[in-house]
Design an enzyme around this catalytic site. Sequence first.
Site, PDB file in Angstrom:
ATOM      1  N   LYS A  18     -11.510 -24.153 -24.089  1.00  0.00           N
ATOM      2  CA  LYS A  18     -12.718 -24.369 -23.266  1.00  0.00           C
ATOM      3  C   LYS A  18     -13.725 -25.361 -23.862  1.00  0.00           C
ATOM      4  O   LYS A  18     -14.662 -25.644 -23.228  1.00  0.00           O
ATOM      5  CB  LYS A  18     -13.217 -22.669 -23.266  1.00  0.00           C
ATOM      6  CG  LYS A  18     -12.505 -21.928 -22.184  1.00  0.00           C
ATOM      7  CD  LYS A  18     -13.073 -20.589 -22.285  1.00  0.00           C
ATOM      8  CE  LYS A  18     -12.341 -19.770 -21.334  1.00  0.00           C
ATOM      9  NZ  LYS A  18     -13.247 -18.319 -20.943  1.00  0.00           N
ATOM     10  N   ASP A  60     -17.920 -18.828 -16.023  1.00  0.00           N
ATOM     11  CA  ASP A  60     -17.770 -17.459 -17.253  1.00  0.00           C
ATOM     12  C   ASP A  60     -19.146 -16.830 -17.230  1.00  0.00           C
ATOM     13  O   ASP A  60     -19.347 -15.767 -17.024  1.00  0.00           O
ATOM     14  CB  ASP A  60     -17.256 -17.745 -18.587  1.00  0.00           C
ATOM     15  CG  ASP A  60     -15.801 -17.821 -18.685  1.00  0.00           C
ATOM     16  OD1 ASP A  60     -15.255 -17.418 -17.785  1.00  0.00           O
ATOM     17  OD2 ASP A  60     -15.578 -18.660 -19.410  1.00  0.00           O
TER      18      ASP A  60
END
Length: 280
Positions: A64, A101
Site C-alpha cells: 500500500k 480504505d
Amino acid sequence: MRNCAVLGSPIAHSLSPVIHQAAYRYLELEWTYTAYEVDEPDLAGFVAGLDHSWRGLSLTMPLKRVALDVADDASGLARTVGAANTLIRADDGRLFADNTDVPGFMGALGERGIGTPDAKPGTVCVWGGGATAASVLAALATLDAGTTHLHARSAQRAKEALELAEALGRPAGYVPWEVADVCATSELTVNTAPAGALDPFAEALTTNVNGERALFDVLYEPWPTPLAARWAQAGGIVLGGLDLLVHQALGQVRLMTGHDVPVDVLRDAAQRALSLRTRT
C-alpha cells in the site's frame, strides 16, 4: 475483455477475486479478476508488464505504501494518507493511485450507525501502526472523532501514522503495546494488527464492554478472532474485516468499471466463500 487483479503477499487467502467477480456478474461485464503473489521489490516489474487489457489492481499488504512509488499520479487522499490500495491503468498506460480504505472504513461504520453527525465516535483506541492504521486515522479525522490513542510495538513504527494524524489536525497519542487504562472506556476500538497479535489482550480489553462500545477488527479470516468473540459475548457492537473489505471494494469497483453495485452483492458472495472454506 478487461483484466483486473489483487496483489500482495501473502495473497492465497484473499476474498477480493470472489467479490469483484460477483460485481462483474451483477454488471454483466465479461471481465477477469485474479490474484497474484507480489512483494514490494516486485511491484514495479509487475506493473511494467501490464498490457492494454489491464484496467485495475487492488493492493493489500505490503504494497500500500510502495504503490505511490510506481504510480504516475495519485488522488489527494492517497497522497495525504501516504498509502494506496488501488491502481487504475489508463488507456495510455499511466497509473493512477487511490485509497478506498478511508471511505470504506467510514461506510462500514455508517452502516452500523456509527460516525454519523449524531453518533460521532468519542474516545478511540487504535491498535497497529501501519498503512491500514493510517487510513483509519484519516477516517477518524473526517468523522470528527474524539480523543484517539494509537498502540504500536514502538514509537518508530507508529511515526508515519502519528505524523498523519497531526497533519490532519487530529493528533493521536502514542501508547506502547499494552492495555492502558483508557482502553477500558474507549467507545470505539479498532484492531489493524496481524492475526493473533491481540489474542493475549482479549480478556483485558473486554472487561467493561457494553452495548454502546464498538470493536472494528479488520481481520476476516480466521473469524471470529478471540477478541471479536469475547466482545460479542459481552454484548458489544462488532464489525469485522469483511465489513471493511466489501465497503472498500465498492470504491474499487466504481474506479475500475465506472459503475456502482449494491454492497450486499459483494457481502453475500464473500460470506458464501467463507462458509465454503469453513466446511473444508
